[in-house]
Design a protein around this motif. Structure first.
Motif, PDB file in Angstrom:
ATOM      1  N   LEU A   1       0.817  -1.197   0.000  1.00  0.00           N
ATOM      2  CA  LEU A   1       0.000   0.000   0.000  1.00  0.00           C
ATOM      3  C   LEU A   1       0.862   1.263   0.000  1.00  0.00           C
TER       4      LEU A   1
ATOM      5  N   TYR B   1       0.987   4.088  -2.895  1.00  0.00           N
ATOM      6  CA  TYR B   1       0.807   5.511  -2.597  1.00  0.00           C
ATOM      7  C   TYR B   1       1.886   6.342  -3.302  1.00  0.00           C
ATOM      8  N   ASP B   2       3.133   5.864  -3.198  1.00  0.00           N
ATOM      9  CA  ASP B   2       4.238   6.582  -3.857  1.00  0.00           C
ATOM     10  C   ASP B   2       4.049   6.588  -5.363  1.00  0.00           C
TER      11      ASP B   2
ATOM     12  N   PHE C   1      -8.507  -6.886   1.312  1.00  0.00           N
ATOM     13  CA  PHE C   1      -9.589  -6.245   2.051  1.00  0.00           C
ATOM     14  C   PHE C   1      -9.066  -5.029   2.824  1.00  0.00           C
ATOM     15  N   THR C   2      -7.922  -5.213   3.480  1.00  0.00           N
ATOM     16  CA  THR C   2      -7.303  -4.093   4.189  1.00  0.00           C
ATOM     17  C   THR C   2      -7.041  -2.932   3.235  1.00  0.00           C
TER      18      THR C   2
ATOM     19  N   VAL D   1     -10.274  -1.042   2.273  1.00  0.00           N
ATOM     20  CA  VAL D   1     -10.780  -0.162   3.329  1.00  0.00           C
ATOM     21  C   VAL D   1      -9.854   1.039   3.508  1.00  0.00           C
ATOM     22  N   GLN D   2      -8.538   0.778   3.522  1.00  0.00           N
ATOM     23  CA  GLN D   2      -7.585   1.863   3.748  1.00  0.00           C
ATOM     24  C   GLN D   2      -7.626   2.905   2.623  1.00  0.00           C
TER      25      GLN D   2
ATOM     26  N   ARG E   1     -10.894   4.898   2.947  1.00  0.00           N
ATOM     27  CA  ARG E   1     -10.872   5.724   4.147  1.00  0.00           C
ATOM     28  C   ARG E   1      -9.889   6.887   4.020  1.00  0.00           C
ATOM     29  N   THR E   2      -8.724   6.591   3.427  1.00  0.00           N
ATOM     30  CA  THR E   2      -7.730   7.651   3.244  1.00  0.00           C
ATOM     31  C   THR E   2      -8.326   8.775   2.399  1.00  0.00           C
TER      32      THR E   2
ATOM     33  N   LYS F   1     -12.126   9.919   4.560  1.00  0.00           N
ATOM     34  CA  LYS F   1     -12.066  10.369   5.941  1.00  0.00           C
ATOM     35  C   LYS F   1     -10.857  11.281   6.156  1.00  0.00           C
ATOM     36  N   GLU F   2      -9.701  10.831   5.663  1.00  0.00           N
ATOM     37  CA  GLU F   2      -8.498  11.659   5.822  1.00  0.00           C
ATOM     38  C   GLU F   2      -8.452  12.758   4.762  1.00  0.00           C
TER      39      GLU F   2
ATOM     40  N   ASP G   1      -7.487  12.724   1.727  1.00  0.00           N
ATOM     41  CA  ASP G   1      -6.235  12.714   0.984  1.00  0.00           C
ATOM     42  C   ASP G   1      -6.517  12.145  -0.408  1.00  0.00           C
TER      43      ASP G   1
ATOM     44  N   PHE H   1      -5.321   8.850  -2.695  1.00  0.00           N
ATOM     45  CA  PHE H   1      -6.021   7.571  -2.817  1.00  0.00           C
ATOM     46  C   PHE H   1      -7.488   7.760  -3.242  1.00  0.00           C
TER      47      PHE H   1
ATOM     48  N   TYR I   1     -16.133  -1.565  -0.842  1.00  0.00           N
ATOM     49  CA  TYR I   1     -15.160  -0.727  -1.525  1.00  0.00           C
ATOM     50  C   TYR I   1     -14.378  -1.328  -2.683  1.00  0.00           C
TER      51      TYR I   1
END
Ligand code: B12
Ligand code: SF4
Lengths: 314, 451
Positions: B211, B215-216, B242-243, B246-247, B250-251, B254-255, B257, B260, B290
């Motif tokens: 992950l 992102y990079d 799955f992780t 969700v990440q 959420r990133t 919620k964050e 950003d 993502f 998601y």
């Protein structure tokens, strides 16, 4: 910038609850996160899987499944033993279809005796499902609870119209657990839990059954109801919604057309048994994804698949 | 990051000229921050300020479009993590994977299933919308596969799953008009990949081993000023996938950003390792949580029936239940001897029941009173589908002049209403139908005294 894991901490957690006795005791709940969100915190006891058996011959079950079970389905006690040995689910759900007043209308005594024989023949914890006729279930659960004293079973379910008797007899008198059943609505779920609490029954003895629907048939209401219950339980620390959730998936996924239509009726759809398994698997995976802690399934192939799914996600 | 009212205020001319309809620039800025008014209502903002603002007021998750004409799909654009908070907007899409390593028979069978599984459910077309074409190493076979799918007559969007830029160049020559997804940019080839897709603005699928590396990679691609992206979440295990799902969501939401803020791709076919039911389980999981583009090994009815039903449920707007107009609907050209069936105005129920009546080929009138848009038992439990509601509807709807037949069939699940209805409608014979609509064809065909 570098990626940073997004972590969500909650103040609330789900109650721990135990079913059964001895080495086969089954734990439910205990988590303080959404299902499989181990990056947030403790995922608790994880998802439990039960297989459904009946007090009568499963006339309406799909042919392949009756064949798979062979002659054991003629005798509920043998059937229970076979399920325990062969498929090792986390629990067995004994459903009293034969007690239905619109069907065979078996007597309470007959049902209670059978429940006892099954309980003595297997080591797995039992979930006792009624007829969904609240008047009949009221007496049925009272009798079964009495006969099974000490076995710590789950009575599925108490509803608004019979919870007083079911919870009082089941939990207070004979020390079992009770499932509080409401119809896909967070407020109804909460209200019934509070009413049961008022009978001096503690949260540690209550499981919620907040309603079920097969995928494609109003399942979105079930999903959003559970989402909202979990947000209230974890996020707002609402004690009246912090019970583990059980979903009897098998009770309706096998009745909808996708599962019930025969190959003669829908030749283009292919194998009926496979369709039934897929509907059951899809509904179970989806309801587990939102937060159901236990599911009742009918086909051992579904149980095997869901077991592998939750193991893969652990 | 989202901008606060104060941040926005700093970008206004601070002249309080009121042209925007607000008393002060500050009041205007607060409203913009709350999403209550468009920034363009102020005509005095500098270009520089506008650029900053449009960046930060852009949706947190991008909508990515691909496929041409009928096959066009949109993914992404989601604004909430839970559907009850608002609604999920762009439903996930299913792809079937075909590769140059498969035999012609395997490919033919999968194409045949994709053609065969194409039906309408409550007004929505249900089918696998994407052909995912994976390059495994034989370029000639790969190009032949693309041509084969093109010639098959399938109306699908294309996804080229290939990390080899030179192969992709030739592949794109064949399908670039179809506006395909190009999947397979990684940290080694992303520059060439972006160059390849930039002109046509084709969605580019990014893949990385973890992950944080993903992102990079997104950041690097964005630096090349490219933002039509899809993010692969599959990785090695279902747990990681799955992780990641969700990440990533959420990133973005919620964050806040936007790195993502893109739709995801999950190769369920690989995670399920050939187990059909595991594939159904995982595809259901990612429909709930998601997954935007779900790649399957195949799409037969066993997979389609649950998955498309689930997707349709999850992507309905929770604020607007799907209803049909209360009215009498003619089915199979009924005449003045045709019976009357009663059901409710919940779109799903109407769809299921009318489908079965059509299948029976028995001409009939289907009556739908106003039942609040609920299913049979829900409406009954809510008091909106009672004996008096039904009797009143029959009397006031004018059906008594359309048909002389006085047989009224009610849903089996509300058999208890029979007496009530019968008392109010003495001229009618109230008949209890089956519990499930699927038994209606047999029931109607064997019913005496109709037609
Ligand atoms: C989703 C749902 C809801 C949704 C509403 C969705 C909607 N638009 O209807 C919500 C969450 C809002 C809801 C609310 C309530 N619900 Co509700 N709900 C359900 C649920 C889970 C699924 C319903 C569904 O979509 N079924 C699918 C459709 C297609 O089924 P159907 O309309 O019955 O049609 C089938 C047959 O009837 C037949 N058929 C239909 N028409 C006809 C016509 C003829 C002529 C024939 C022959 C056959 C036929 O064919 C169809 C397919 O086979 C069910 C439980 C379940 N698993 O079924 C409970 C259920 C229906 N709800 C129930 C209740 C009690 C309620 C509430 C009253 C709860 C409350 N006290 O607030 C409220 C009422 C609404 C209100 N606000 O007042 C109970 C009803 C109990 C009972 N036996 O009477 C149920 C059974 C749950 C339960 N086990 O307790 N509910
Ligand atoms: S139009 Fe622009 S400058 Fe004028 S008051 Fe509104 S925000 Fe301020």
């Amino acid at each position: 910038m570098a990626f940073k894991t997004s972590v969500q901490k909650y103040s609330g957690s789900i109650y721990n609850l135990e079913l059964g006795t001895g080495e086969n005791t089954l734990a439910l709940g205990g988590q303080n996160v959404f299902p499989f969100y181990s990056f947030d915190g403790d995922t608790g006891s994880g998802t439990k899987i039960g297989l459904e058996i009946l007090d009568v011959y499963p006339e309406n079950w799909v042919k392949g499944l009756k064949e798979l079970y062979g002659s054991v389905v003629g005798n509920t006690v043998e059937w229970a033993k076979y399920v325990e040995e062969k498929f090792a689910p986390d629990f067995i759900c004994l459903r009293f279809e034969g007690a239905d007043p619109n069907g065979l209308n078996k007597s309470f005594e007959e049902c209670a005796t059978l429940a006892k024989e099954v309980a003595n023949a297997v080591k797995l914890p039992l979930v006792i499902a009624g007829t969904q006729n609240y008047e009949k279930d009221l007496k049925l659960f009272e009798k079964v609870a009495q006969e099974l004293e000490g076995k710590n079973v789950l009575l599925l379910s108490a509803v608004e119209d019979n919870y007083k008797n079911v919870a009082a007899a089941g939990v207070t008198a004979y020390k079992h657990k009770v499932a509080a059943e409401s119809s896909v609505d967070i407020n109804l779920a909460k209200q019934l839990n509070i009413l049961i609490n008022q009978l001096e029954v503690k949260n540690e003895n209550i499981v919620m059954n907040v309603g079920t629907a097969p995928v494609g048939y109003g399942f979105e209401y079930v999903a959003s109801t559970i989402d909202r219950i979990r947000l209230a339980a974890l996020g707002q620390n609402d004690k009246t919604l912090q019970m583990p959730i059980i979903t009897p998936v098998a009770f309706d996924t096998w009745d909808v057309k996708e599962s019930a239509s025969t190959e003669e009726d829908s030749p283009e759809w292919g194998c009926q048994e496979e369709r039934g398994i897929a509907m059951e698997v899809s509904t179970a995976a989806s309801v587990i994804a939102v937060g159901s802690d236990a599911v009742v399934l009918r086909h051992p192939r579904s149980a095997e698949t869901i077991r592998a799914l939750v193991n893969n996600l652990k | 990051m989202a901008m606060s009212g104060l941040d926005i205020y700093k970008l206004t001319p601070k002249t309080n000229c009121k042209e925007c309809g607000f008393p002060t620039c500050m009041a205007f800025a607060m409203k913009v921050a709350a999403g209550g008014v468009e920034i363009s209502k102020c005509s005095h903002m500098s270009d520089d300020a506008m650029a900053k603002l449009s960046e930060s007021t852009a949706p947190l998750m991008k909508i990515v479009t691909f496929g041409k004409g009928e096959a066009e799909c949109k993914l992404g654009g989601e604004t909430v993590l839970f559907r009850h908070e608002k609604t999920f907007v762009n439903r996930n899409r299913f792809a079937v994977l075909l590769s140059d390593a498969m035999s012609q028979e395997q490919i033919d069978a999968k194409i045949a299933n994709m053609k065969n599984v194409d039906y309408v459910r409550i007004g929505e077309e249900m089918k696998a919308e994407i052909a995912a074409l994976q390059y495994v190493g034989n370029k000639d076979a790969y190009l032949a596969l693309i041509n084969k799918v093109k010639a098959s007559g399938l109306k699908v969007a294309y996804m080229l799953v290939c990390a080899d830029v030179s192969v992709l160049k030739d592949a794109l020559e064949l399908v670039k008009d179809e506006l395909p997804i190009v999947f397979g940019a990684n940290s080694n080839n992303y520059q060439e990949m972006v160059a390849l897709v930039k002109e046509l603005k084709l969605p580019l699928g990014l893949k990385a081993p973890s992950l944080s590396e993903l992102y990079d990679l997104v950041e690097n691609v964005q630096k090349l000023d490219y933002k039509e992206l899809l993010l692969d979440i599959s990785n090695a295990s279902a747990r990681e996938a799955f992780t990641n799902a969700v990440q990533i969501r959420r990133t973005a939401l919620k964050e806040q950003d936007r790195t993502f803020g893109y739709p995801s791709v999950v190769f369920v076919n690989e995670l399920a390792k050939g187990d059909k039911f595991m594939e159904v389980a995982l595809a259901s999981l990612f429909t709930m949580k998601y997954g935007s583009l779900i790649v399957m090994d195949d799409m037969d009815y066993t997979r389609a029936l649950p998955l498309f039903g689930l997707r349709q449920n999850i992507y309905t707007d929770p604020q607007k239940p799907m209803r049909v107009e209360p009215e009498f609907y003619p089915i199979n050209n009924p005449g003045d001897n045709s019976p009357v069936l009663i059901t409710v105005d919940f779109a799903l129920t109407y769809f299921v029941v009318s489908g079965e009546v059509e299948r029976s080929k028995v001409p009939a009138w289907m009556g739908i009173p106003d039942a609040g848009g609920y299913s049979v038992l829900t409406a009954w439990a809510a008091g909106k589908f009672s004996g008096s509601v039904i009797a009143k509807f029959i009397k006031e709807s004018g059906i008594e002049s359309k048909t002389k037949c006085r047989k009224l069939i009610i849903p089996g699940k509300v058999a208890v209403l029979k007496g009530d209805i019968q008392d109010s409608l003495p001229d009618w014979e109230v008949i209890i139908g089956p519990d499930e609509a699927m038994h209606l064809p047999k029931f109607l065909r064997t019913m005496e005294g109709i037609n």
